[in-house]
Design an enzyme around this catalytic site. Structure first.
Site, short mmCIF file in Angstrom:
data_model
loop_
_atom_site.label_atom_id
_atom_site.label_comp_id
_atom_site.label_asym_id
_atom_site.label_seq_id
_atom_site.Cartn_x
_atom_site.Cartn_y
_atom_site.Cartn_z
N LYS A 110 0.84 -1.19 0.00
CA LYS A 110 0.00 0.00 0.00
C LYS A 110 0.88 1.25 0.00
O LYS A 110 1.92 1.30 0.66
CB LYS A 110 -0.89 -0.04 1.24
CG LYS A 110 -1.92 1.07 1.35
CD LYS A 110 -2.74 0.87 2.62
CE LYS A 110 -3.85 1.90 2.78
NZ LYS A 110 -4.63 1.66 4.02
N SER A 135 -9.42 1.14 3.14
CA SER A 135 -8.68 2.05 2.29
C SER A 135 -7.57 1.38 1.48
O SER A 135 -6.97 1.98 0.60
CB SER A 135 -8.07 3.16 3.15
OG SER A 135 -7.16 2.62 4.11
N SER A 193 -9.45 -1.67 7.05
CA SER A 193 -8.95 -1.37 5.71
C SER A 193 -8.15 -2.49 5.07
O SER A 193 -7.75 -2.37 3.91
CB SER A 193 -8.09 -0.09 5.75
OG SER A 193 -8.89 1.03 6.06
#
Length: 503
Positions: A119, A192, A216
Site C-alpha cells: 500500500k 482504504s 482497511s
C-alpha cells in the site's frame, strides 16, 4: 521506477488466460507444470507456497516470476488502477540479485524471489510514497518502512506501490483513479487498502500489505475474495508508515490463501525499537503451526453483528452456512451476545478526531487541495468536543472488556466482515447523505480494531451477482495462530478460495 498516471493508462488488450488447476496446499505444485516447463503466463496463478517451491528447486527463476507479473500488470492495470507506481527496473534488478543468490546456494526462505506489492502508505526508499493524495505526489522517502525492509530481508521483491483512498482515512474516496474490483470492474474493491485488494485478487502480485485502522485490510479482503489479516495492535511495526489513527493502525497481509497470509505475516511480525508501541513478545512459526483440527475449539457467533438489517440476507446466510461447516469440522459453535459491538462504528467515528491531528499544516495551509470527502471529514472531526472523545474512550474500554471477557470462554468469534457486497462505483455522494452513512456502516470490522485484537477475513461464498462474501474470525490479543488455524480449517474444507475473477 514507473509512475502510473491517468494519461498513461491505456485500455488493455483482452486476455486469453492459460488455465491451471486451482491451487491447493494439499497438492504438489509440480502438477501445474507441463512437462519440465511452465508457461510464463501461468506463474501469477500460483500461490506463494507453490511459487516458493518452484523457485527453491530452480524450476522457476525469480526473473521469470517478476517478468510474468510485470506483463500481467501491463495488461490489466489500465482497467483496475491497482498500482500507483510500478517498480519495474528496480524489481528486475532485485530479481537478478535474487537469482544470483540462489546460484551461490544462499536461500533466504519461503519468500525468496516472491513478487510482492505494498500500500502506498508505506515508505519505500527511492520510490515515491503518495499516501493516496496528489499533495504527496513528489514525496520520495530515503528509508524503507520497517515492514518493507523486513519483506526484503525475507527475500521478497517489491513490484510497486498500490492504490489507496486519500490518506487512508476514508473507505471509498480516491484522489487518483478509483481502484476497480476484478470480480466486477464497475464495483469498489473496498478501502482504504483498495489497490492491495484489487492487485492481489487479480494476480498482479503474489501477496501484498495493507494497513487496517477500522477494517482497511479486512474490507478489501471481503469484497475481493481474499484472506486479509489485521494483526494484534503492536504485533507489527508501524515505523515508516504514514499514520491514520495512532491508537488503531495495524499493518497486515492480503493474500489469496490462509497459508500465504501466514507466510507474509511471518516476515513482518515482531518487535521493532523504531516503533515504541510494538510488543517484545515471541513470534511463532505461523505457517508451520497451521492445523485444521478444530476438535474442542469453541466458536461464538456474535448476534449483534449478524442478525441486523445492516447485513444483506445472502451474506447472513453464507456466514451461517460457514458456522455450520465449522461445527461439522468438530468445533462447538454457539450464538452469543456482546451488546456494545452494535455501537462500535459510532465509537470509532468519534475517535476519528485522531486522524486530522496528523495533517494540521495541510488543513491550515492547503485545505482546498484535499479531496472533498476528506476535507469535510477533517474539518468536522477537528470540531469534535473533548468530552465526546473522552466518552468514546470510555466506551471503547468497556467494549474491549466485553470482547476479552467473552474470549475467556471462546477460542474465536465469528461474524460477517462486511454487511453488504461490493457496491457500484458512483460519483461521491453528499457527505451527509443516507447513502454515504449506510456504506460507511457496512463494515462489521471496527469491534476488533477497538479491542486491539487480531481478526481475519476469508472468502465464504458468493452472492447471486458472483460477488465474494467475507467471513470474519477474531481472537484474543496475540492469538493470530488460533485465528489462522480456524480460517485454515474452513478454507481446506471448502473451495471458495480457488475461484478466479473473470478478468
Amino acid at each position: 521506477m514507473e509512475v502510473v498516471r491517468r494519461s498513461s493508462l491505456a485500455a488493455p488488450t483482452p486476455l486469453t488466460l492459460a488455465q491451471i488447476e486451482p491451487h491447493s496446499t494439499t497438492r504438489s505444485p509440480k502438477s501445474c507444470v507441463r512437462g519440465n516447463e511452465m508457461d510464463k503466463a501461468d506463474i501469477p496463478f500460483l500461490s506463494v507456497t507453490q511459487l516458493s517451491e518452484f523457485i527453491k528447486d530452480r524450476t522457476i527463476s525469480p526473473v521469470e516470476a517478476i517478468e510474468s507479473y510485470l506483463e500481467r500488470i501491463d495488461s490489466l492495470n489500465g482497467r483496475l488502477f491497482a498500482y500507483l507506481t510500478v517498480n519495474r527496473d528496480e524489481a528486475l534488478q532485485a530479481a537478478r540479485r535474487s537469482e544470483q543468490s540462489l546460484e551461490r546456494g544462499e536461500y533466504a526462505g519461503p519468500l525468496h524471489g516472491i513478487p510482492v506489492a505494498v500500500k502506498d502508505q508505506l515508505n519505500t526508499a527511492g520510490i515515491r510514497t503518495t499516501s493516496g493524495t496528489p499533495i504527496f505526489n513528489d514525496f520520495v522517502p530515503d528509508q524503507d518502512a520497517t515492514v518493507v525492509a523486513n519483506l526484503k530481508s525475507a527475500g521478497a521483491i517489491l513490484l510497486g506501490k498500490l492504490n489507496m483512498t486519500e490518506f487512508g482515512t476514508t473507505s471509498l474516496s480516491h484522489a487518483f483513479e478509483t481502484a476497480r474490483n476484478p470480480w466486477d470492474v464497475e464495483r469498489f474493491t473496498g478501502g482504504s487498502s483498495s489497490g492491495s485488494g484489487g492487485a492481489t485478487a487479480a494476480f498482479l502480485c503474489a501477496t501484498s500489505l495493507g494497513e487496517d485502522t477500522g477494517g482497511s485490510v479486512r474490507g478489501p479482503a471481503a469484497w475481493c475474495g481474499l484472506a486479509g489479516l489485521r494483526p494484534t495492535w503492536g504485533r507489527v511495526s508501524r515505523a515508516g508508515v504514514r499514520p491514520g489513527m495512532w491508537s488503531m493502525d495495524s499493518i497486515g497481509p492480503l493474500s489469496r490463501t490462509v497459508e500465504d497470509c501466514a507466510l507474509t505475516l511471518q516476515a513482518i511480525a515482531g518487535y521493532d525499537p523504531k516503533d515504541l508501541y510494538t510488543w517484545n513478545v515471541p513470534v511463532p512459526d505461523y505457517r508451520a503451526s497451521l492445523d485444521p483440527n478444530l476438535a474442542g475449539k469453541r466458536i461464538g457467533v456474535i448476534k449483534e453483528l449478524l442478525h441486523t438489517d445492516l447485513v444483506e440476507p445472502e451474506i447472513q446466510a453464507a456466514v451461517l452456512d460457514a458456522a455450520d461447516s465449522l461445527a461439522e469440522l468438530g468445533a462447538q459453535v454457539e450464538d452469543i451476545s456482546i451488546p456494545l459491538t452494535s455501537h462500535s462504528n459510532t465509537i470509532s467515528s468519534i475517535l476519528r478526531v485522531e486522524a486530522p491531528t496528523n495533517y494540521r499544516d495541510l488543513i491550515r495551509n492547503r485545505l482546498q487541495e484535499i479531496n472533498h470527502d476528506n476535507r469535510i471529514s477533517y474539518l468536522t472531526w477537528s470540531l469534535t468536543p473533548a468530552l465526546a472523545y473522552y466518552k468514546a474512550l470510555k466506551l471503547r474500554a468497556l467494549l474491549r472488556q466485553q470482547i476479552l471477557q467473552t474470549l475467556e470462554d471462546f477460542d474465536v468469534l465469528l461474524m460477517p466482515t462486511m454487511g453488504i457486497s461490493a457496491p457500484k462505483i458512483e460519483p461521491d455522494p453528499v457527505i451527509d447523505s443516507k447513502e454515504t452513512s449506510n456504506r460507511n456502516r457496512a463494515g462489521m470490522t471496527t469491534s476488533f480494531s477497538l479491542a486491539s485484537c487480531p481478526a481475519i477475513s476469508i472468502n465464504c461464498g458468493f452472492t447471486s451477482n458472483n460477488l465474494p462474501i467475507g467471513l470474519q474470525i477474531g481472537g484474543k490479543p496475540f492469538a493470530e495462530q488460533t485465528v489462522l488455524n480456524v480460517a485454515y480449517a474452513y478454507e481446506q474444507a471448502t473451495d471458495w478460495h480457488t475461484r478466479r475473477p473473470p478478468i
